[in-house]
Design an enzyme around this catalytic site. Structure first.
Site, PDB file in Angstrom:
ATOM      1  N   HIS A  52       0.730  -6.006   3.787  1.00 36.55           N
ATOM      2  CA  HIS A  52       1.938  -5.230   4.081  1.00 36.55           C
ATOM      3  C   HIS A  52       2.657  -5.795   5.293  1.00 36.55           C
ATOM      4  O   HIS A  52       2.365  -5.428   6.443  1.00 36.55           O
ATOM      5  CB  HIS A  52       1.554  -3.767   4.322  1.00 36.55           C
ATOM      6  CG  HIS A  52       2.720  -2.826   4.345  1.00 36.55           C
ATOM      7  ND1 HIS A  52       2.655  -1.551   3.846  1.00 36.55           N
ATOM      8  CD2 HIS A  52       3.986  -2.970   4.807  1.00 36.55           C
ATOM      9  CE1 HIS A  52       3.827  -0.941   4.008  1.00 36.55           C
ATOM     10  NE2 HIS A  52       4.650  -1.793   4.597  1.00 36.55           N
ATOM     11  N   HIS A  54       6.775  -7.150   6.769  1.00 35.61           N
ATOM     12  CA  HIS A  54       8.232  -7.211   6.585  1.00 35.61           C
ATOM     13  C   HIS A  54       8.727  -8.424   7.376  1.00 35.61           C
ATOM     14  O   HIS A  54       8.886  -8.340   8.598  1.00 35.61           O
ATOM     15  CB  HIS A  54       8.894  -5.934   7.120  1.00 35.61           C
ATOM     16  CG  HIS A  54       8.451  -4.678   6.434  1.00 35.61           C
ATOM     17  ND1 HIS A  54       9.097  -4.176   5.329  1.00 35.61           N
ATOM     18  CD2 HIS A  54       7.429  -3.820   6.693  1.00 35.61           C
ATOM     19  CE1 HIS A  54       8.499  -3.051   4.932  1.00 35.61           C
ATOM     20  NE2 HIS A  54       7.485  -2.811   5.746  1.00 35.61           N
ATOM     21  N   ARG A  56      11.636  -9.982   6.976  1.00 38.00           N
ATOM     22  CA  ARG A  56      13.071  -9.815   7.313  1.00 38.00           C
ATOM     23  C   ARG A  56      14.044 -10.840   6.752  1.00 38.00           C
ATOM     24  O   ARG A  56      15.239 -10.723   7.015  1.00 38.00           O
ATOM     25  CB  ARG A  56      13.262  -9.738   8.832  1.00 38.00           C
ATOM     26  CG  ARG A  56      12.435  -8.679   9.552  1.00 38.00           C
ATOM     27  CD  ARG A  56      12.684  -7.294   9.036  1.00 38.00           C
ATOM     28  NE  ARG A  56      12.069  -6.249   9.879  1.00 38.00           N
ATOM     29  CZ  ARG A  56      11.817  -5.031   9.445  1.00 38.00           C
ATOM     30  NH1 ARG A  56      12.101  -4.674   8.207  1.00 38.00           N
ATOM     31  NH2 ARG A  56      11.275  -4.141  10.248  1.00 38.00           N
ATOM     32  N   HIS A 170       5.210   4.081  -0.567  1.00 32.97           N
ATOM     33  CA  HIS A 170       5.431   4.706   0.745  1.00 32.97           C
ATOM     34  C   HIS A 170       5.609   6.192   0.461  1.00 32.97           C
ATOM     35  O   HIS A 170       6.664   6.612  -0.030  1.00 32.97           O
ATOM     36  CB  HIS A 170       6.675   4.113   1.416  1.00 32.97           C
ATOM     37  CG  HIS A 170       7.035   4.773   2.726  1.00 32.97           C
ATOM     38  ND1 HIS A 170       7.250   4.060   3.882  1.00 32.97           N
ATOM     39  CD2 HIS A 170       7.210   6.077   3.066  1.00 32.97           C
ATOM     40  CE1 HIS A 170       7.547   4.901   4.873  1.00 32.97           C
ATOM     41  NE2 HIS A 170       7.533   6.130   4.394  1.00 32.97           N
ATOM     42  N   HIS A 229       0.120   2.490   4.206  1.00 29.65           N
ATOM     43  CA  HIS A 229       0.056   3.105   5.545  1.00 29.65           C
ATOM     44  C   HIS A 229      -0.256   4.606   5.555  1.00 29.65           C
ATOM     45  O   HIS A 229       0.501   5.392   6.127  1.00 29.65           O
ATOM     46  CB  HIS A 229       1.330   2.807   6.355  1.00 29.65           C
ATOM     47  CG  HIS A 229       2.654   2.961   5.633  1.00 29.65           C
ATOM     48  ND1 HIS A 229       2.966   4.051   4.869  1.00 29.65           N
ATOM     49  CD2 HIS A 229       3.741   2.146   5.577  1.00 29.65           C
ATOM     50  CE1 HIS A 229       4.185   3.905   4.378  1.00 29.65           C
ATOM     51  NE2 HIS A 229       4.678   2.750   4.787  1.00 29.65           N
ATOM     52  N   ASP A 299       1.703  -3.284   8.158  1.00 31.40           N
ATOM     53  CA  ASP A 299       3.081  -2.810   8.109  1.00 31.40           C
ATOM     54  C   ASP A 299       3.886  -3.474   9.231  1.00 31.40           C
ATOM     55  O   ASP A 299       4.719  -2.832   9.879  1.00 31.40           O
ATOM     56  CB  ASP A 299       3.143  -1.277   8.198  1.00 31.40           C
ATOM     57  CG  ASP A 299       4.515  -0.716   7.849  1.00 31.40           C
ATOM     58  OD1 ASP A 299       5.354  -1.478   7.338  1.00 31.40           O
ATOM     59  OD2 ASP A 299       4.743   0.482   8.094  1.00 31.40           O
ATOM     60  N   HIS A 303      11.391  -5.239  15.074  1.00 25.18           N
ATOM     61  CA  HIS A 303      12.787  -4.973  15.450  1.00 25.18           C
ATOM     62  C   HIS A 303      12.931  -5.492  16.876  1.00 25.18           C
ATOM     63  O   HIS A 303      11.959  -5.484  17.638  1.00 25.18           O
ATOM     64  CB  HIS A 303      13.087  -3.469  15.414  1.00 25.18           C
ATOM     65  CG  HIS A 303      12.934  -2.845  14.068  1.00 25.18           C
ATOM     66  ND1 HIS A 303      13.853  -2.992  13.056  1.00 25.18           N
ATOM     67  CD2 HIS A 303      11.941  -2.069  13.553  1.00 25.18           C
ATOM     68  CE1 HIS A 303      13.454  -2.335  11.977  1.00 25.18           C
ATOM     69  NE2 HIS A 303      12.287  -1.766  12.244  1.00 25.18           N
TER      70      HIS A 303
HETATM   71  N1  LIG Z   1       7.206   1.425   8.814  1.00 25.24           N
HETATM   72  C1  LIG Z   1       8.402   1.464   9.362  1.00 25.24           C
HETATM   73  O1  LIG Z   1       8.641   2.307  10.207  1.00 25.24           O
HETATM   74  N2  LIG Z   1       9.373   0.579   9.047  1.00 25.24           N
HETATM   75  C2  LIG Z   1       9.345  -0.404   8.011  1.00 25.24           C
HETATM   76  C3  LIG Z   1       9.560   0.180   6.651  1.00 25.24           C
HETATM   77  C4  LIG Z   1       8.393   1.009   6.143  1.00 25.24           C
HETATM   78  O2  LIG Z   1       7.301   0.480   5.910  1.00 25.24           O
HETATM   79  O3  LIG Z   1       8.554   2.216   5.945  1.00 25.24           O
HETATM   80  C5  LIG Z   1      10.427  -1.445   8.309  1.00 25.24           C
HETATM   81  O4  LIG Z   1      10.698  -2.263   7.410  1.00 25.24           O
HETATM   82  O5  LIG Z   1      10.968  -1.480   9.409  1.00 25.24           O
HETATM   83 ZN   LIG Z   2       6.647   2.184   4.429  1.00 22.99          ZN
HETATM   84 ZN   LIG Z   3       6.341  -1.138   5.329  1.00 22.85          ZN
END
Ligand SMILES: NC(=O)N[C@@H](CC(=O)O)C(=O)O
Ligand SMILES: [Zn+2]
Ligand SMILES: [Zn+2]
Length: 431
Positions: A52, A54, A56, A170, A229, A299, A303
């Site tokens: 898991h 991200h 980007r 999710h 998560h 996860d 940011h």
């Molecule tokens: N977990 C988060 O708070 N953010 C995740 C998206 C997600 O997994 O819900 C993201 O892509 O920023």
């Molecule tokens: Zn999520």
């Molecule tokens: Zn996520």
């Protein structure tokens, strides 16, 4: 290549011989073939599989790119990542999948790409691509605003069953959020924000109800359902009581952080699902230790600091984590309840098995030579400035971590801690 005198997670000291991209033999007193690396009885783990992340790209390379994200993975002993679909464009059509795959070719570690679901998704072309899973399917809005309704979820689950693909969900039910609690957030910014309001807003009950419903839908459809998560012990128990083809993951932040930490973290501790009470955190961690939780995943949701330096309602949700997954958990084995074998299984063997990655997750003859070497006697404090994610911060600042000395992907050295240098090898799609 021969890795000599490696201590495996079960305590045995063995040699590991690598031939090309694969582990060819594991044994005592093996003959060398080419380069010999003396592990000096340090801990050799299978490269972790983070199911898991991200990364980007496409869409938000200012937060993370495949290059920076995968470097962060390699520097944390993670050799395979599975990327989630809330990018821009979202990975909901065959063409969007292809676009993401082009970005992912810049990865240093192996990768899988998931497909997503929105009102405008195109299942025909999407299932035509080598998805690792359908998901994360968002039952409530999170980053990317991809929340869908229950009917579309059921339809998507049925289509995934037909396509023979697992579904990652999710699970939060927005009708059970406490909007009044969110509106009490006030106007502090960044670390000064009253972030506990986020936990009060996205209630535990919202997760528990959504997991209960998702498991029902998944079981009725005969799906391979994976709950992303899970942050509450109640949700883990719902999954543990369901058939084996229903699985769940837990993040290191939900194991090691709670609402009690939000005073210091402010918006940097805002994520979905949110941090829970200290009591729920402890009960969740207990389930990681005793095996009710199937696997750990981060996860990893980077940011920038600039984005997080906002009010609680304006800041984006998510925390980075791919580089600290194994280091934090290994540090926990030094004086906590976790064993090294459990960390190995939760971060490598279990995610590989859950997502059908047959050559990943174990140090055995025939498996990919994805390896990382650790010195359990040399933990060091986590320092956001020394991590390799583009975002440059961590919610675990100052926590102890046992970081790898080096990492290989299919036999190629992708990270060397001595010089803090990376290889040039290219990750492959595991889908
Ligand atoms: N977990 C988060 O708070 N953010 C995740 C998206 C997600 O997994 O819900 C993201 O892509 O920023
Ligand atoms: Zn999520
Ligand atoms: Zn996520």
């Amino acid at each position: 290549m021969l890795v000599r005198n490696a201590r495996l997670a079960d305590g045995r000291v063995r040699d590991v011989r690598v031939e090309g991209e694969r582990i060819e033999a594991v044994g005592a007193g093996l003959d060398a073939a080419g380069e010999v690396i003396d592990a000096r009885e340090r801990l050799l783990l299978p490269g972790a599989v983070d199911a898991h992340v991200h990364f980007r790209e496409p869409g938000a390379p200012h937060k993370e790119t495949w290059r920076t994200g995968s470097r962060s993975a390699a520097a944390g002993g993670v050799t395979t990542v599975i990327d989630q679909p809330n990018t821009d464009p979202p990975t909901t059509t065959g063409a969007a999948f292809d676009q993401k795959e082009l970005c992912a070719r810049h990865s240093l570690v192996d990768y899988g790409v998931n497909g997503g679901v929105t009102e405008s998704w195109d299942p025909e072309t999407l299932f035509d691509r080598p998805l690792v899973a359908l998901g994360e399917v968002f039952l409530a809005d999170s980053t990317g605003e991809m929340g869908i309704d229950g009917d579309l979820f059921e339809d998507a689950v049925h289509r995934a069953v037909e396509a023979g693909v697992p579904v990652t969900v999710h699970a939060e039910d927005a009708t059970r959020f406490d909007d009044a609690a969110r509106d009490a957030a006030g106007d502090g910014v960044g670390v000064d924000a009253h972030a506990d309001a986020w936990s009060a807003y996205r209630t535990a009950e919202a997760e528990i109800a959504a997991v209960e419903r998702a498991v029902e839908v998944g079981v009725d459809a005969g799906a391979r359902l994976h709950v992303a998560h899970t942050s509450t012990p109640e949700a883990v128990d719902l999954v543990a009581d369901a058939p084996d083809r229903v699985t769940c993951e837990v993040t290191p932040h939900h194991c090691l952080l709670s609402r009690a930490d939000l005073d210091g973290l402010g918006t940097y501790g805002r994520m979905n699902p949110p941090l829970r009470s200290e009591e729920r955190r402890a009960a969740l961690y207990e389930r990681v230790v005793d095996g009710r939780v199937d696997l750990l995943a981060t996860d990893h949701a980077p940011h920038t600091r600039e984005e997080k330096e906002a009010s609680l309602l304006a800041a984006p949700s998510g925390v980075p984590g791919v580089e600290t997954l194994v280091p934090l958990l290994l540090a926990e084995t030094r004086d906590g309840p976790l064993t090294v074998e459990r960390v190995r299984d939760l971060t490598a063997a279990a995610p590989a098995a859950t997502f059908g990655l047959e050559r990943k997750g174990r140090i055995e003859a025939g498996m990919d030579a994805d390896l990382a070497l650790y010195d359990l006697e040399r933990p060091r404090p986590v320092d956001g400035g020394r991590l390799h994610s583009k975002c440059g911060w961590t919610p675990f600042e100052g926590f102890e971590g046992v970081f790898p000395e080096w990492t290989t992907v299919r036999g190629d050295r992708v990270y060397d801690a001595a010089m803090d240098t990376f290889g040039t090898a290219a990750g492959e799609n595991v889908g």
